[in-house]
Write a protein that holds these residues in place. Sequence first.
Motif: not given
Length: 503
Positions: A381, A384, A447-450, A465, A470
């Motif tokens: 988590p 990326v 940074i964005r969620p999966w 998630q 990410k």
Amino acid sequence: MTTTTEPATVQEPRSSGPQHVDVLIVGAGVSGIGAAHHLQEQFPDRSFVILDAQDNRGGTWWTHRYPGVRSDSDLFTYGYRFKPWRGPSIAAGEEILNYLDEVIEEDDLGQHIRYHHRVTAASWSTEDRRWTVEVTRGDTDEQLQFTTDFLWMCQGYYNHDKPYQPQWEGLDRFQGLVVHPQQWPQDLDLSGKRVVVIGSGSTAATLIPAIAQEAAHVTMLQRSPSYFLAPPLTHELAVTLRQLDIPEDWTHEILRRAYAAQFNELARMSLEAPDELHTFLMESLKPLLPEDFDIEKHFTPRYRPWQQRIAIVPEGDLFAALREGKASIVTDTIDTFTETGIRVGSGEELEADVVVSATGFNLSAFGDVTFTVDGEPVEFPERVTWRGIMISGIPNMAYVFGYFRHSWTLRADLVSDLVCRLFETMEAKGATMVVPTLRPEDADMQIRPWSDPENFNAGYVMRSQHVLFKQGDREPWTHMAEHAEEMELLPKADLDDGTLVYR
């Protein structure tokens, strides 16, 4: 690229010490078998093994053995680019396994596959330039080690052993049988039984018509509806081409392009004209449903088209079961299980001898394998993705993750192409190590969620998630692009743009 024509051979591992291979592939399903084909074709002198925890090939097609199990994608795109599909567009699980068996036989991959080999840990050493992989073999719990220069994770994306099973109120009181499709008892006889199938996705839509003729009655109990599409079992173009005796590889490529174009258009509409696509999907169902059927209640989802997967119902067989009175739909919440069935929010009780929990699966990050790099544990988590193929800071490791909206294998082929191109680049540079690395200009990257819920918000994704890596707000630190974009993007991806550090 290497020029050796004879494939490398891999001996059965011995307990006396670790076995080394150039490339270690985890997973003998569609992704792993495809990766092995591309690797062997382009680098025939590289040694490799395929490890799989199951006792046979096929991944999901081996695990899922419930009645009627079939593809929910057309086989011209779900089949490999290199291997023509000769059957109907939608195929049963057994037919897909037979197709994979042909690839294994034609490529002589059987000698490379190790079943009953569960990978538990993988440790990278920069000093040694290799991975050490811990493996548990078979029911004996024998511990083995493999070492490899490159680790290719093709294990799929969910836990085969532990499906998602909600804990409903009163479940312990129910006197009947509760089964999950992922763990279907092969001796289960539903003759004359009242069956409630909980769920509204592809599994429920596949299972219900398969058991409706045998059971006394089947009730589909859904909390909220899904979108459905009812294409013919075989594309009319395939029928025409075969009548004209067109070569199978031509037919395969033509149908592959036709289906890809169709789903590219659906994907475009889902983003640009969701209301129009919703109307199209609803109107296409109306002629297939019983008269006076409440389509608004039972088939109108709360989300826009393709924020979750559209369930494929070939020839509309689910709707035929509804028309014939063999099946029915209840859209409601579960209040509690009772001794004889399920009481829903409205107060109605659904009598049941068997309840099928078609409630989905648990997403798994890289098969729940424990990773370390130079002695430091890897917390996914905190990392990326690099183009949905590698992970920042993790050397010499690639993974295969397919599409949600298109066939999985369309992307598996593209990923294999890029990984093999990466091998060529490393060879040309004399590099033994490659690491996706954020550049100084990426320091301000958001940074964005999966998975962006506005893009794809299926329950199994939203539940997981927190355990997944990410993505960023710019290339190449993004993933989940549509096929139409990636088929142009990935073959041209710059492997020397500074985001991959070679040593």
